[in-house]
Design a protein around this motif. Structure first.
Motif, PDB file in Angstrom:
ATOM      1  N   PHE A  44       0.806  -1.210  -0.091  1.00  0.00           N
ATOM      2  CA  PHE A  44      -0.029   0.170   0.004  1.00  0.00           C
ATOM      3  C   PHE A  44       0.920   1.152   0.115  1.00  0.00           C
ATOM      4  O   PHE A  44       0.255   2.442  -0.047  1.00  0.00           O
ATOM      5  N   GLU A  45       2.149   1.052  -0.107  1.00  0.00           N
ATOM      6  CA  GLU A  45       2.960   2.312  -0.007  1.00  0.00           C
ATOM      7  C   GLU A  45       2.850   3.274  -1.085  1.00  0.00           C
ATOM      8  O   GLU A  45       2.476   2.856  -2.329  1.00  0.00           O
ATOM      9  N   ASP A  46       3.365   4.444  -1.098  1.00  0.00           N
ATOM     10  CA  ASP A  46       3.518   5.425  -2.211  1.00  0.00           C
ATOM     11  C   ASP A  46       4.688   5.110  -2.861  1.00  0.00           C
ATOM     12  O   ASP A  46       5.649   5.102  -2.707  1.00  0.00           O
ATOM     13  N   PRO A  47       4.456   4.969  -4.367  1.00  0.00           N
ATOM     14  CA  PRO A  47       5.306   4.149  -5.083  1.00  0.00           C
ATOM     15  C   PRO A  47       6.354   5.210  -5.502  1.00  0.00           C
ATOM     16  O   PRO A  47       7.575   4.980  -5.790  1.00  0.00           O
ATOM     17  N   ASP A  55       6.722   3.132   7.905  1.00  0.00           N
ATOM     18  CA  ASP A  55       5.343   2.847   8.486  1.00  0.00           C
ATOM     19  C   ASP A  55       4.286   3.116   7.623  1.00  0.00           C
ATOM     20  O   ASP A  55       3.211   3.008   8.073  1.00  0.00           O
ATOM     21  N   MET A  56       4.405   3.475   6.242  1.00  0.00           N
ATOM     22  CA  MET A  56       3.562   3.918   5.462  1.00  0.00           C
ATOM     23  C   MET A  56       2.395   2.852   5.182  1.00  0.00           C
ATOM     24  O   MET A  56       1.243   2.979   5.475  1.00  0.00           O
ATOM     25  N   THR A 334      -0.349   9.547  -5.875  1.00  0.00           N
ATOM     26  CA  THR A 334      -1.720   8.992  -6.410  1.00  0.00           C
ATOM     27  C   THR A 334      -2.894   9.346  -5.940  1.00  0.00           C
ATOM     28  O   THR A 334      -4.084   9.207  -6.305  1.00  0.00           O
ATOM     29  N   GLY A 335      -2.762  10.373  -4.655  1.00  0.00           N
ATOM     30  CA  GLY A 335      -4.127  10.765  -4.203  1.00  0.00           C
ATOM     31  C   GLY A 335      -4.567   9.770  -3.094  1.00  0.00           C
ATOM     32  O   GLY A 335      -5.542  10.408  -2.348  1.00  0.00           O
ATOM     33  N   ALA A 336      -4.009   8.760  -3.000  1.00  0.00           N
ATOM     34  CA  ALA A 336      -4.506   7.754  -1.920  1.00  0.00           C
ATOM     35  C   ALA A 336      -3.648   8.318  -0.698  1.00  0.00           C
ATOM     36  O   ALA A 336      -2.533   8.909  -0.624  1.00  0.00           O
ATOM     37  N   PRO A 337      -4.269   7.760   0.216  1.00  0.00           N
ATOM     38  CA  PRO A 337      -3.619   8.012   1.627  1.00  0.00           C
ATOM     39  C   PRO A 337      -2.278   7.374   1.740  1.00  0.00           C
ATOM     40  O   PRO A 337      -2.106   6.101   1.273  1.00  0.00           O
ATOM     41  N   SER A 338      -1.290   7.979   2.051  1.00  0.00           N
ATOM     42  CA  SER A 338       0.096   7.474   2.316  1.00  0.00           C
ATOM     43  C   SER A 338       0.319   6.667   3.474  1.00  0.00           C
ATOM     44  O   SER A 338       1.271   6.017   3.364  1.00  0.00           O
ATOM     45  N   GLY A 339      -0.449   6.753   4.378  1.00  0.00           N
ATOM     46  CA  GLY A 339      -0.385   6.005   5.638  1.00  0.00           C
ATOM     47  C   GLY A 339       0.543   6.853   6.777  1.00  0.00           C
ATOM     48  O   GLY A 339       0.467   6.261   7.791  1.00  0.00           O
ATOM     49  N   HIS A 340       1.395   7.692   6.487  1.00  0.00           N
ATOM     50  CA  HIS A 340       2.275   8.613   7.459  1.00  0.00           C
ATOM     51  C   HIS A 340       1.254   9.151   8.259  1.00  0.00           C
ATOM     52  O   HIS A 340       0.390  10.169   7.520  1.00  0.00           O
ATOM     53  N   PHE A 341       1.458   9.536   9.491  1.00  0.00           N
ATOM     54  CA  PHE A 341       0.594   9.975  10.522  1.00  0.00           C
ATOM     55  C   PHE A 341      -0.762   9.676  10.306  1.00  0.00           C
ATOM     56  O   PHE A 341      -1.624  10.267  10.827  1.00  0.00           O
ATOM     57  N   ALA A 342      -1.162   8.462  10.058  1.00  0.00           N
ATOM     58  CA  ALA A 342      -2.383   7.802   9.990  1.00  0.00           C
ATOM     59  C   ALA A 342      -2.974   7.798  11.358  1.00  0.00           C
ATOM     60  O   ALA A 342      -4.221   7.889  11.715  1.00  0.00           O
ATOM     61  N   PHE A 343      -2.022   7.648  12.251  1.00  0.00           N
ATOM     62  CA  PHE A 343      -2.755   7.579  13.656  1.00  0.00           C
ATOM     63  C   PHE A 343      -3.335   8.524  13.980  1.00  0.00           C
ATOM     64  O   PHE A 343      -4.427   8.641  14.900  1.00  0.00           O
ATOM     65  N   THR A 344      -3.030   9.843  13.828  1.00  0.00           N
ATOM     66  CA  THR A 344      -3.634  11.026  14.203  1.00  0.00           C
ATOM     67  C   THR A 344      -5.180  11.131  13.510  1.00  0.00           C
ATOM     68  O   THR A 344      -5.980  11.646  13.963  1.00  0.00           O
ATOM     69  N   THR A 345      -5.247  10.643  12.310  1.00  0.00           N
ATOM     70  CA  THR A 345      -6.402  10.527  11.561  1.00  0.00           C
ATOM     71  C   THR A 345      -7.435   9.534  12.241  1.00  0.00           C
ATOM     72  O   THR A 345      -8.465   9.871  12.656  1.00  0.00           O
ATOM     73  N   VAL A 346      -6.974   8.526  12.874  1.00  0.00           N
ATOM     74  CA  VAL A 346      -7.600   7.633  13.566  1.00  0.00           C
ATOM     75  C   VAL A 346      -8.263   8.114  14.767  1.00  0.00           C
ATOM     76  O   VAL A 346      -9.381   8.081  15.261  1.00  0.00           O
ATOM     77  N   TRP A 347      -7.290   8.790  15.458  1.00  0.00           N
ATOM     78  CA  TRP A 347      -7.864   9.447  16.893  1.00  0.00           C
ATOM     79  C   TRP A 347      -8.780  10.685  16.659  1.00  0.00           C
ATOM     80  O   TRP A 347      -9.636  10.712  17.357  1.00  0.00           O
TER      81      TRP A 347
END
Length: 654
Positions: A44-47, A55-56, A334-347
């Motif tokens: 799922f990483e940004d290519p 962590d992406m 790509t416009g998709a979420p990169s996953g970086h810092f996704a924990f703050t989005t979850v919270w």
């Protein structure tokens, strides 16, 4: 010249919609984009990413688990995509052999798992510690949200992975090797969340051990290392204090720590950071300064902390100008979420606090005054350094290496002395009448000849304008009114590179040594600076230490500060670099003709174009110096104060 935009200050954070329906729509779109961008091997990483990679993939998986838990995952292939993505991460992004060049290990060849900043051998191992913190936070979120979505074997493997990450962070590696408070706070939160999770799955002994260690790291390592600015204790970021990007991120970590533990310590420490930030932020949410990111505002990473502590303190921290490129989550190319810092989005999705958008105005803090559209912020020495009015900002000027906004004393041989540095304690007095608020600062300052002068400076905040007065018991002074810096545009904060007199031609701020004489009013972007006496602009000489010279006109404050820092590649302290600036453009106001004999009295107003005429009267009274303007009058008492030595300030709205 192409417009020079500050890259990450776009709009107030609290203007982003955060109602449940909108958040669900954002998450559904992110989920669809992530699934569409998943690579054939499950990655799922940004290519296109070249850093922050480790962590992406796990971060994207945590967002997908959130979407599944909220019922936003409608694709029948969803479960298979998540499981393939986790298989890829576990097989290819969990490292157990030491990264060549890693300088901070305490235990070599531990075999414990960690995440790499970049997957290649020996590629920037300096970043592995924070990447492992972020990966651990993602892992705990996956555990909390993904039970039933993952296979039993995967779920068990992620549990052991999170425990392994914790041991690598706290046993195999030095703790917080970059001396960066937000990273260390992240590790503490990861430990607290993991401990809570283990308690919930009947692994109480392990959970208690991790929780106890995390709390001990916070109380014994992080809190004692805090630095103090303007009386507030702040996490140390790269060896210094406040940082435009990191401080709101630290607020998010402290908000989550309080949500997890309900421990008042995290709430109180976060409130202290929030009060400091509230002092610094202008009426529109602008500020600058920091040891790593001087003007780089964060986006999604800071939303939780700003909202949580803004609500706690009943102040509009959400006015903070955030980065709309990463509004709800950092995005891949790509416009998709990169996953970086996704924990703050979850919270953010899990938290139910609300923005406090409308504080009672005017607002008075220990180091700022602000009204609806105007504000002034002071340094720890109570020298103005940031004024916001007319949808534009003025920052401190620099004259002969001296920084600030205030009276400046000239000499026949050329040098000038800025009369803002206090010789000993200073005194502050506030006054208010209706919705007009004022502050008087009295300082003992010393001239080049070692003559002590009691300088009084008054700031008055109205809804749309800020007015500064100064009283100096000396002749031959000017008032350095600051550097017009950026104005608000639809594209973001744009640097002001030309100014003009009303009905005059644009004056290029980069022409070395050029002088513009005005009729008392200067238009700088959307801002009007008006003096009740003379007003002129003097450009600095050419050179890399002048802002804005021909060499630096295309640079922002942060860019120039980094170029003068010890390490201009991004690790040096830009605050230290900014202190090496020797000159900026000078907006100089002259003294009022009616100034008392032997004194210089100044009156400068900052506001929108088309403001009311600025006629100022000055006369001495029994109480002190009376200054009258169209909207209000102030009485500034004797520098010695009243019978108890307290400063005298009288404010009357007219």
């Amino acid at each position: 010249m192409e417009p020079i935009l500050l890259p990450s200050q776009h709009a107030s954070s609290h203007d982003l919609p955060d109602d449940p329906a909108h958040l669900d729509a954002v998450l559904a779109a992110a989920t669809a984009a992530a699934l569409a961008a998943q690579q054939p091997d499950g990655n799922f990483e940004d290519p296109a990413a070249d850093d922050d990679i480790g962590d992406m993939g796990l971060g994207v998986l945590s967002l997908l688990c959130l979407a599944w838990r909220r019922g936003s995952a409608g694709d029948p292939a969803f479960t298979d995509a998540v499981r393939r993505g986790l298989d890829f991460f576990l097989a290819h992004r969990v490292f157990r052999t030491d990264n060549p060049g890693e300088p901070f290990l305490r235990v070599r060849h531990s075999g414990l798992p960690y995440a790499r900043y970049m997957p290649g051998e020996g590629e920037h191992p300096f970043g592995d510690w924070p990447s492992t913190v972020w990966a651990m936070l993602h892992a705990v979120n996956v555990l909390e949200l993904g039970e039933g979505l993952l296979t039993g074997e995967q779920y068990a493997e992620v549990t052991e992975l999170a425990l392994g990450y914790w041991r690598w962070l706290t046993e195999a590696s030095m703790f917080n090797p970059q001396q960066t408070g937000n990273q260390a706070l992240g590790a503490v939160v990861a430990g607290l969340m993991l401990g809570r999770h283990l308690d919930g799955v009947s692994r109480d002994r392990e959970g208690k051990r991790v929780t106890t260690a995390a709390m001990r790291l916070y109380t014994d390592a992080l809190r004692p290392s805090r630095v103090t600015d303007r009386g507030f204790a702040l996490p140390a970021e790269h060896g210094a204090g406040h940082d435009q990007n990191y401080l709101p991120i630290s607020l998010s970590f402290l908000a989550q720590a309080h949500r997890v533990t309900a421990d008042r310590l995290f709430l109180d420490d976060g409130a202290e950071i929030a009060r400091h930030l509230d002092c610094r932020l202008s009426a529109r949410g602008f500020d600058y300064g920091g040891p790593r990111y001087s003007e780089q505002h964060c986006g999604a990473e800071g939303l939780l902390g700003l909202r949580y502590f803004g609500a706690h303190l009943a102040t509009d921290l959400g006015r903070y100008l955030g980065d709309r490129r990463v509004a709800y989550y950092p995005a891949a190319r790509t416009g998709a979420p990169s996953g970086h810092f996704a924990f703050t989005t979850v919270w953010l999705y899990q938290d139910d606090s609300t923005w406090h958008r409308n504080p009672a105005v005017p607002v008075t803090t220990p180091y700022s005054l602000r009204h609806r559209a105007a504000s002034v912020s002071w340094t720890g020495g109570h020298t103005p350094y940031l004024i916001d009015a007319g949808r534009a900002v003025v920052i401190e000027s620099v004259v002969a290496g001296q920084h600030g906004i205030g009276p400046v004393l000239g000499y026949e041989d050329g040098p000038r002395t800025l009369l803002t540095r206090a010789l000993g304690p200073l005194r502050v007095r506030d006054a208010r009448d209706g919705d007009v608020v004022a502050r008087l600062v009295t300082k003992a300052v010393v001239t080049r000849e070692q003559v002590m002068l009691s300088v009084r400076q008054v700031c008055v905040a109205e809804e749309q304008r800020m007015t500064l007065f100064a009283v100096v018991p000396a002749a031959g002074c000017d008032f350095l009114a600051g550097l017009p810096y950026v104005e608000e545009t639809e594209a973001g904060q744009r640097k002001i590179v030309t100014v003009a007199s009303p009905d005059g031609m644009p004056f290029d701020l980069s022409t070395p040594g050029a002088v513009l004489h005005t009729g008392g009013t200067l238009l700088a972007g959307s801002l009007a600076i008006t003096s009740a006496a003379s007003l002129r602009v003097v450009n600095p000489p050419a050179g890399r230490t002048s802002f804005s010279s021909p060499e630096t006109i295309g640079l922002t404050q942060e860019h120039l500060a980094f170029s003068l820092a010890d390490d201009p590649r991004g690790y040096g302290n830009p605050d230290a670099g900014w202190q090496r600036v020797t000159d900026t453009n000078h907006v100089l106001a002259g003294p009022l003709p009616a100034s008392p004999p032997g004194s210089s009295v100044f009156a400068v107003r900052y506001g929108p174009h088309g403001d009311v005429p600025f006629d100022v009267g000055v006369r001495e009274t029994a109480e002190g110096l009376l200054v009258e303007t169209p909207g209000f009058s102030v009485v500034v008492g004797d520098p010695a104060g009243d019978a108890a030595g307290e400063p005298i300030l009288r404010l009357t709205r007219r």
